[in-house]
Motif scaffolding. Structure first.
Motif, PDB file in Angstrom:
ATOM      1  N   LYS A 334     -10.575   3.041 -48.185  1.00  0.00           N
ATOM      2  CA  LYS A 334      -9.336   3.799 -48.063  1.00  0.00           C
ATOM      3  C   LYS A 334      -8.223   2.841 -47.664  1.00  0.00           C
ATOM      4  O   LYS A 334      -8.468   1.800 -47.055  1.00  0.00           O
ATOM      5  CB  LYS A 334      -9.476   4.924 -47.035  1.00  0.00           C
ATOM      6  N   PRO A 335      -6.975   3.174 -48.004  1.00  0.00           N
ATOM      7  CA  PRO A 335      -5.863   2.288 -47.683  1.00  0.00           C
ATOM      8  C   PRO A 335      -5.753   2.072 -46.182  1.00  0.00           C
ATOM      9  O   PRO A 335      -6.105   2.937 -45.373  1.00  0.00           O
ATOM     10  CB  PRO A 335      -4.644   3.059 -48.228  1.00  0.00           C
ATOM     11  N   PHE A 336      -5.219   0.925 -45.814  1.00  0.00           N
ATOM     12  CA  PHE A 336      -4.995   0.638 -44.395  1.00  0.00           C
ATOM     13  C   PHE A 336      -3.808   1.457 -43.912  1.00  0.00           C
ATOM     14  O   PHE A 336      -2.717   1.394 -44.473  1.00  0.00           O
ATOM     15  CB  PHE A 336      -4.720  -0.853 -44.189  1.00  0.00           C
ATOM     16  N   ILE A 337      -4.026   2.260 -42.899  1.00  0.00           N
ATOM     17  CA  ILE A 337      -2.986   3.136 -42.377  1.00  0.00           C
ATOM     18  C   ILE A 337      -2.834   2.897 -40.881  1.00  0.00           C
ATOM     19  O   ILE A 337      -3.828   2.803 -40.156  1.00  0.00           O
ATOM     20  CB  ILE A 337      -3.329   4.626 -42.620  1.00  0.00           C
ATOM     21  N   ILE A 338      -1.595   2.811 -40.421  1.00  0.00           N
ATOM     22  CA  ILE A 338      -1.333   2.764 -38.989  1.00  0.00           C
ATOM     23  C   ILE A 338      -1.321   4.194 -38.478  1.00  0.00           C
ATOM     24  O   ILE A 338      -0.427   4.975 -38.800  1.00  0.00           O
ATOM     25  CB  ILE A 338       0.010   2.071 -38.690  1.00  0.00           C
ATOM     26  N   GLU A 339      -2.338   4.559 -37.711  1.00  0.00           N
ATOM     27  CA  GLU A 339      -2.465   5.939 -37.254  1.00  0.00           C
ATOM     28  C   GLU A 339      -1.408   6.266 -36.204  1.00  0.00           C
ATOM     29  O   GLU A 339      -1.105   5.463 -35.328  1.00  0.00           O
ATOM     30  CB  GLU A 339      -3.860   6.163 -36.644  1.00  0.00           C
ATOM     31  N   THR A 340      -0.848   7.468 -36.305  1.00  0.00           N
ATOM     32  CA  THR A 340       0.116   7.929 -35.306  1.00  0.00           C
ATOM     33  C   THR A 340      -0.633   8.602 -34.169  1.00  0.00           C
ATOM     34  O   THR A 340      -1.613   9.308 -34.382  1.00  0.00           O
ATOM     35  CB  THR A 340       1.106   8.928 -35.929  1.00  0.00           C
ATOM     36  N   SER A 341      -0.172   8.385 -32.947  1.00  0.00           N
ATOM     37  CA  SER A 341      -0.812   8.993 -31.785  1.00  0.00           C
ATOM     38  C   SER A 341      -0.344  10.430 -31.615  1.00  0.00           C
ATOM     39  O   SER A 341       0.690  10.831 -32.154  1.00  0.00           O
ATOM     40  CB  SER A 341      -0.473   8.194 -30.518  1.00  0.00           C
ATOM     41  N   LEU A 342      -1.104  11.193 -30.866  1.00  0.00           N
ATOM     42  CA  LEU A 342      -0.742  12.589 -30.592  1.00  0.00           C
ATOM     43  C   LEU A 342       0.195  12.606 -29.393  1.00  0.00           C
ATOM     44  O   LEU A 342      -0.215  12.824 -28.252  1.00  0.00           O
ATOM     45  CB  LEU A 342      -2.003  13.415 -30.344  1.00  0.00           C
ATOM     46  N   GLU A 343       1.447  12.381 -29.689  1.00  0.00           N
ATOM     47  CA  GLU A 343       2.454  12.213 -28.647  1.00  0.00           C
ATOM     48  C   GLU A 343       2.569  13.422 -27.723  1.00  0.00           C
ATOM     49  O   GLU A 343       2.614  13.297 -26.499  1.00  0.00           O
ATOM     50  CB  GLU A 343       3.805  11.936 -29.313  1.00  0.00           C
ATOM     51  N   ILE A 344       2.624  14.622 -28.302  1.00  0.00           N
ATOM     52  CA  ILE A 344       2.827  15.831 -27.500  1.00  0.00           C
ATOM     53  C   ILE A 344       1.600  16.132 -26.645  1.00  0.00           C
ATOM     54  O   ILE A 344       1.704  16.344 -25.433  1.00  0.00           O
ATOM     55  CB  ILE A 344       3.150  17.028 -28.415  1.00  0.00           C
ATOM     56  N   LYS A 345       0.439  16.138 -27.255  1.00  0.00           N
ATOM     57  CA  LYS A 345      -0.789  16.461 -26.529  1.00  0.00           C
ATOM     58  C   LYS A 345      -1.059  15.450 -25.416  1.00  0.00           C
ATOM     59  O   LYS A 345      -1.386  15.836 -24.283  1.00  0.00           O
ATOM     60  CB  LYS A 345      -1.971  16.498 -27.496  1.00  0.00           C
ATOM     61  N   GLN A 346      -0.897  14.176 -25.727  1.00  0.00           N
ATOM     62  CA  GLN A 346      -1.132  13.146 -24.716  1.00  0.00           C
ATOM     63  C   GLN A 346      -0.123  13.241 -23.587  1.00  0.00           C
ATOM     64  O   GLN A 346      -0.443  13.001 -22.418  1.00  0.00           O
ATOM     65  CB  GLN A 346      -1.091  11.767 -25.372  1.00  0.00           C
ATOM     66  N   GLY A 347       1.123  13.624 -23.918  1.00  0.00           N
ATOM     67  CA  GLY A 347       2.143  13.795 -22.892  1.00  0.00           C
ATOM     68  C   GLY A 347       1.795  14.919 -21.932  1.00  0.00           C
ATOM     69  O   GLY A 347       1.992  14.801 -20.711  1.00  0.00           O
ATOM     70  N   ILE A 348       1.271  16.022 -22.450  1.00  0.00           N
ATOM     71  CA  ILE A 348       0.881  17.157 -21.602  1.00  0.00           C
ATOM     72  C   ILE A 348      -0.279  16.762 -20.698  1.00  0.00           C
ATOM     73  O   ILE A 348      -0.275  17.054 -19.491  1.00  0.00           O
ATOM     74  CB  ILE A 348       0.499  18.364 -22.476  1.00  0.00           C
ATOM     75  N   LEU A 349      -1.274  16.096 -21.253  1.00  0.00           N
ATOM     76  CA  LEU A 349      -2.436  15.687 -20.455  1.00  0.00           C
ATOM     77  C   LEU A 349      -2.041  14.682 -19.377  1.00  0.00           C
ATOM     78  O   LEU A 349      -2.556  14.732 -18.249  1.00  0.00           O
ATOM     79  CB  LEU A 349      -3.509  15.090 -21.370  1.00  0.00           C
ATOM     80  N   LYS A 350      -1.105  13.792 -19.699  1.00  0.00           N
ATOM     81  CA  LYS A 350      -0.642  12.813 -18.711  1.00  0.00           C
ATOM     82  C   LYS A 350       0.120  13.491 -17.592  1.00  0.00           C
ATOM     83  O   LYS A 350      -0.042  13.162 -16.416  1.00  0.00           O
ATOM     84  CB  LYS A 350       0.241  11.772 -19.404  1.00  0.00           C
TER      85      LYS A 350
END
Length: 443
Positions: A334-350
């Motif tokens: 599969k093509p090389f992809i820079i994965e995006t992080s789960l900004e909203i979910k990680q922000g809530i957990l933090k």
């Protein structure tokens, strides 16, 4: 017996559309701008308090106004304002926030307070997620709304895949007379999960239709991380929208003979067609033997009756037929992809530090308040937004009503006969053996 929750359950989208079809608007344009411009992500610790209830009321009114605009084919002012002020991501945030709360915090609160006297506030919190998803379903129909999310569409896709996957395990259950408050709240949670899951199917389809306008990583996540084709295949096989001769469509269960394709099923079929026939499929989706085996299970369901109602699926049937005779139709890499992080979910957990027990201890007196005046104030605040007669059903007036069992001041009444009042869930259940002799004939 039914508790306060059943007394105040808001109308379904279909019922709201009928009521609002006679209305010019729920909100004025200036109110819409004010509500949307001042939208801010809520914090876990504030859920259920007075300020949060005000916020919930505003979101509910925005959803109702969006329904009016969509049903009357008016200018969609709510949608335009959400895009203009870049607030669609807040609806995503709120959906994820309540989803985390209902699985991480609510069970702990119920352990601390297993027999709450009122479940009104708790249900309002659960319903808030459904309102946010309903509003997302309305606005995400437009491709540029999907595009406006940018990288945060990864959070939305993560949330939607989980919500739709719950259709494989959650079933819609009617209320029972002898269930306690905890059982009732879990039932209401599961029923809302079902409704949210159905809406999630539609929103995923909108994302699939807009895939070329979203970050490239979203395409990769649809095919690999969440494997939407196989997930939707399993949902089709489960057929959760058809139960015992009834079909879930338009927000209601209706009698059906199975000959008509309902809206949720149509969304699943169209999503599969979009993803599997997309030219990028062969680049991102490695169709292994197990995936091939799963996908081919839906081929027998593609009857003439289905294809007559949804002719675009003819191409999908041809694709599946070709797949059935191919040894390997996928690409091993599969093509090389820079994965995006789960900004909203990680922000809530933090933000919460995942200290769920501490949060539950703090919220317990708010979610299951025993303050009758606080319940009245909350009902006053939400009665207009819920479009139901909360003031009467929660006895907001100053008239004196006493518990039919113990004689104390009452806060809720039997939802069947609407004549007997009770001070708590405990008295309501314990009095049922006596009350049923009167209640059933009256009903």
């Amino acid at each position: 017996m039914s508790s306060t929750v059943d007394h105040i359950m808001p109308m379904s989208c279909e019922e709201l559309l009928y009521q609002f079809s006679k209305m010019d608007s729920v909100l004025m344009p200036t109110e819409i701008d004010l509500y949307i411009e001042t939208m801010k992500p809520q914090r876990m610790k504030n859920i259920g308090n007075e300020q949060w209830l005000e916020w919930h009321q505003r979101v509910q009114k925005l959803n109702q106004q969006a329904l009016v605009e969509a049903s009357a084919l008016k200018e969609e002012y709510v949608k335009e304002s959400l895009v203009t002020y870049k607030r669609i991501n807040i609806l995503v945030h709120e959906s994820i926030l309540i989803n985390i709360w209902k699985y991480k915090v609510l069970p702990l609160i119920l352990k601390m307070e297993p027999r709450p006297e009122s479940t009104f506030v708790a249900y309002s919190v659960l319903y808030h997620e459904a309102v946010c998803v309903a509003l997302l379903e309305l606005v995400m129909f437009h491709e540029y709304c999907c595009e406006s999310l940018g990288d945060q569409s990864a959070d939305l896709l993560d949330y939607l895949s989980g919500a739709s996957a719950r259709l494989l395990s959650v079933t819609y259950e009617p209320g029972e007379l002898n269930e306690n408050a905890t059982e009732e709240l879990y039932r209401q949670r599961n029923n809302l999960c079902f409704e949210i899951g159905i809406k999630a199917l539609t929103i995923i389809r909108y994302l699939a239709d807009s895939i070329n306008r979203l970050p490239i990583s979203i395409l990769s996540k649809m095919y690999t991380t969440y494997d939407i084709p196989v997930l939707f295949t399993e949902i089709l096989l489960k057929n959760p929208w058809n139960v015992d001769g009834k079909q879930y469509t338009g927000g209601k269960w209706k009698n059906a003979d199975g000959s008509q394709v309902c809206q949720p099923e149509a969304q699943v079929w169209l999503t599969l067609r979009t993803l599997l026939l997309d030219p990028e499929c062969q680049n991102y989706y490695n169709i292994t033997d197990s995936r091939k085996s799963q996908l081919l299970k839906i081929l027998p369901f593609m009857s003439h009756l289905l294809l007559d109602q949804m002719s675009p699926l003819i191409e999908l049937k041809h694709w599946l037929c070709r797949l059935s005779v191919m040894e390997n139709s996928g690409n091993s890499g599969k093509p090389f992809i820079i994965e995006t992080s789960l900004e909203i979910k990680q922000g809530i957990l933090k933000e919460t530090g995942e200290k769920w027990k501490k949060i539950a201890e703090t919220q317990r007196p708010v979610i299951f308040t025993k303050d009758k005046q606080a319940l009245k104030d909350a009902a006053n605040k939400l009665s207009e937004a819920y479009n139901t007669d909360l003031l009467e059903k929660l006895d907001i007036s100053d008239k004196n009503t006493t518990c039919a069992r113990c004689g104390k001041d009452s806060i809720q009444k039997c939802s069947r006969c609407k004549t007997s009042w009770y001070c708590s869930r405990v008295c309501q259940v314990e009095h049922w053996n006596q009350h049923k002799e009167y209640c059933k004939p009256v009903c």
